[in-house]
Design an enzyme around this catalytic site. Structure first.
Site: not given
Ligand code: UDP
Length: 346
Positions: A154, A150-152
């Site tokens: 986002s 999810p970081y990537g």
């Protein structure tokens, strides 16, 4: 120039704000201090510079407040560092990452639109590439972006929003997306440094172990398809990364959108990082092996040809030990990070 630095109390943002101050730019920092350090702001305030420095404690997701700040400060360009950056946390709490990284960026872009600010430098990440196939390594900007955490994602959403917005605005808006690899090290003069709470990054964790603040360091996975079985990453010094921001800020004057990978173009394994930390500190801290951390791709390192050819950017730190040295200098003098300053001030 008149620059707004979001996340300027954080690790990379504070190094950028420091450099901009030293280069004679007027700097406004916005940070909600949810992850940033008041001590970094105090250090920035101590820098003697001709141009004013201004700190605003605010939530980037507050569009109206941000619009007002952009107008009041006469901002010409925004460097947007303010975001959360832990892959593992993003896997556990994806919605907070889409709120803090994606929705906040949207609010910031809306505020820039309302205030008529037409230049943005966005902190993107190699995590947008996900797990590139072996033939795509070293990674060029043209590599397919399919994040695996999810970081990537986002951050990739923000790149997409910026592209569409820039398309719609024509010459009135241009942005740069800098896709960072693993940022490490500290200000060479030791004035500011890396102080995360919680700390999850490999180099500071090793240095905390060397200081005796942790019993050991755990290697997350030793069965990856890499030469020694541990993950390979490209570690770029924070000052070199800031150099890339300064160079791209100049380039953006031309009004053309730009995307660059920022890494040194060489990968080091987790074991090699640990060896470098053992060597630099002279402390044989204990190392354990553990399970893989969810969301970690095996190998990520950059092909920095585009930024080298177009912006003449080259990393001045191309050696892992030299990078670790600067981080170690800061950690030794600030074993409790910015908390030491607060204690000293009392
Ligand atoms: N890593 C590790 N032990 C730790 C912290 C990190 O083995 O205590 C590994 C992690 O799995 C990754 C690499 O070190 O392969 C770099 O991780 P870091 O969190 O520093 O940066 P990231 O690559 O997640 O941005």
């Amino acid at each position: 120039m008149n620059v707004l630095v979001t996340g300027g109390a954080g690790y990379i943002g504070s190094h950028a704000a420091l450099r901009l101050r030293e280069d004679g730019h007027a700097v406004t920092v916005v940070d909600d201090l949810s992850r940033g350090n008041a001590g970094a702001i105090a250090a920035l305030e101590r820098i003697e510079a001709a141009e004013p420095f201004h700190f605003v404690r605010a939530d980037l997701g507050d569009r109206d407040r941000m619009t007002a700040v952009l107008r009041e400060r006469g901002v010409e360009v925004v460097m947007h560092f303010g975001a959360w950056t832990y892959v593992g946390e993003s896997v556990e709490q994806p919605l907070r990452y889409f709120r803090n990284n994606t929705a906040s960026a949207l609010a910031l872009i809306e505020a820039m639109d309302a205030a008529g600010v037409g230049r943005l430098i966005f902190s993107s990440t190699c995590a947008t590439y996900g797990e590139p196939p072996p033939e795509e390594i070293p990674i060029a900007e043209t590599c397919r972006q399919t994040p695996i955490n999810p970081y990537g994602r986002s951050k990739l959403f923000v790149e997409g929003m910026l592209r569409d917005y820039a398309q719609a605005k024509g010459r009135d808006f241009a942005f740069a997306a800098l896709r960072y690899f693993n940022v490490a090290g500290s200000d060479r003069h030791g004035r500011i440094g890396e102080d995360h709470d919680p700390e999850t990054h490999l180099i500071p964790i090793c240095l905390q172990a060397a200081l005796g603040q942790r019993p050991d360091v755990t290697i997350f996975g030793t069965d990856y398809p890499t030469p020694d079985g541990t993950c390979v990453r490209d570690y770029v010094h924070v000052e070199d990364l800031v150099d890339a921001h300064v160079a791209v800020m100049e380039a953006l004057r031309g009004g053309e959108t730009r995307v660059y990978n920022v890494g040194i173009g060489r990968g080091y394994s987790v074991r090699e990082v640990i060896d470098a930390c053992h060597a630099v500190t002279g402390v044989p801290f204990r190392v354990r092996t553990g399970a893989r951390r969810p969301g970690d791709p095996p190998t990520l390192y950059a092909d920095p040809a585009r930024i080298r050819d177009e912006l003449r950017w080259q990393a001045s730190y191309d050696d892992l030990a030299a990078i670790v040295e600067t981080a170690w200098r800061w950690m030794k003098t600030h074993p409790a990070g910015y908390a030491d300053r607060a204690r000293l001030a009392r």
